[in-house]
Design a protein around this motif. Structure first.
Motif, PDB file in Angstrom:
ATOM      1  N   CYS A 134       0.857  -1.175   0.000  1.00 48.21           N
ATOM      2  CA  CYS A 134       0.000   0.000   0.000  1.00 48.21           C
ATOM      3  C   CYS A 134       0.900   1.235   0.000  1.00 48.21           C
ATOM      4  CB  CYS A 134      -0.914  -0.003   1.225  1.00 48.21           C
ATOM      5  SG  CYS A 134      -1.962   1.466   1.358  1.00 48.21           S
ATOM      6  N   ILE A 135       0.824   2.026  -1.064  1.00 45.34           N
ATOM      7  CA  ILE A 135       1.638   3.232  -1.199  1.00 45.34           C
ATOM      8  C   ILE A 135       0.684   4.421  -1.249  1.00 45.34           C
ATOM      9  CG2 ILE A 135       3.411   4.423  -2.545  1.00 45.34           C
ATOM     10  CD1 ILE A 135       4.211   1.741  -3.713  1.00 45.34           C
ATOM     11  N   THR A 136       0.858   5.365  -0.334  1.00 51.81           N
ATOM     12  CA  THR A 136      -0.085   6.469  -0.214  1.00 51.81           C
ATOM     13  C   THR A 136       0.629   7.811  -0.193  1.00 51.81           C
ATOM     14  OG1 THR A 136      -0.043   6.381   2.216  1.00 51.81           O
ATOM     15  CG2 THR A 136      -1.712   5.046   1.085  1.00 51.81           C
ATOM     16  N   ALA A 137      -0.130   8.853  -0.550  1.00 51.02           N
ATOM     17  CA  ALA A 137       0.356  10.230  -0.481  1.00 51.02           C
ATOM     18  C   ALA A 137      -0.857  11.141  -0.358  1.00 51.02           C
ATOM     19  CB  ALA A 137       1.176  10.598  -1.716  1.00 51.02           C
ATOM     20  N   PRO A 138      -0.701  12.297   0.281  1.00 51.94           N
ATOM     21  CA  PRO A 138      -1.816  13.259   0.346  1.00 51.94           C
ATOM     22  C   PRO A 138      -2.245  13.682  -1.052  1.00 51.94           C
ATOM     23  CG  PRO A 138      -0.057  13.874   1.869  1.00 51.94           C
ATOM     24  CD  PRO A 138       0.483  12.779   0.998  1.00 51.94           C
TER      25      PRO A 138
END
Length: 230
Positions: free
Chosen positions: A37-41
């Motif tokens: 799971c790769i997330t960013a705002p």
């Protein structure tokens, strides 16, 4: 599974924890089972939405490329926009649910699909809803209408914090970048894909994924040759 996590652990070391560029993107990595799971705002105060999104997508393309080249793994996934919450005990996210559904129910082949929520936002920013693929070259489609990240059309030397990498890490990125462009990296990748395809035996679900990736790579090689006049 252990080998997969071993390759991923090495990749995480490419993240320069304290550099300004990575703080701007605020990209975070989490793993569970064989999922990443790769997330960013969604928004960044430092850079505009499209540049912020490009940085995020280039990071995904970088991981997809490394996993294919040095781990032999075919990566499938989805990119979505949605509310997200996580702490040390849980992850709760509408965006993650949509991304998971893209990966598990729609993608079929080893590609990272771009969800409608992302496409709509990009089209809104570009004001060219009918020219999405030509206006945003990180996006492509192949053999159907589904849009996904073209990891073979990404300049890795422009991914976030490249200048902050050490010499060994930067050299690896340079080798991959030059290898895709000059096709020197294609031979071992194609050879590995063909070998793994033969090892899949009669498992048609696995074979079709290797066949698709081989067709996509061949198509991209031909497209780039046409572009430079070969």
């Amino acid at each position: 599974m252990g080998e997969f996590h071993g390759v991923f652990a090495k990749l995480i070391k490419f993240e320069p924890d304290e550099t300004a560029q990575w703080r701007k993107t605020n990209i975070q990595f989490r793993t569970f089972s064989d999922c990443i799971c790769i997330t960013a705002p969604l928004e960044s105060n430092e850079i505009g939405f499209l540049k912020h999104l490009r940085n995020f997508l280039k990071t995904l393309a970088f991981f997809q490329t490394i996993m294919l080249r040095f781990g032999g793994y075919l990566i499938r996934g989805g990119v979505s926009i949605g509310k997200f919450y996580s702490d040390s005990n849980m992850i709760f996210s509408k965006g993650l649910v949509e991304a998971y559904e893209l990966e598990s129910k729609t993608a079929i082949y080893p590609r990272i699909l771009i969800g409608k929520s992302v496409q709509d936002r990009v089209s809104e920013e570009l004001s060219k809803t009918d020219e999405l693929l030509s206006s945003f070259p990180l996006f492509t489609s192949f053999e159907d209408d589904l849009v996904f990240i073209n990891f073979l059309n990404v300049e890795l030397v422009d991914f976030p914090a490249y200048e902050k990498l050490n010499d060994v890490q930067r050299g690896l990125v340079d080798d991959i970048e030059i290898g895709w462009r000059e096709k020197t990296i294609m031979a071992p990748v194609i050879e590995d894909l063909v070998t793994k395809r033969s090892q899949a035996g009669l498992d048609s679900r696995v074979v079709e994924k290797y066949d698709w990736m081989l067709r996509f790579i061949y198509n991209e090689m031909q497209r780039k040759e046409r572009q430079i006049g070969f």
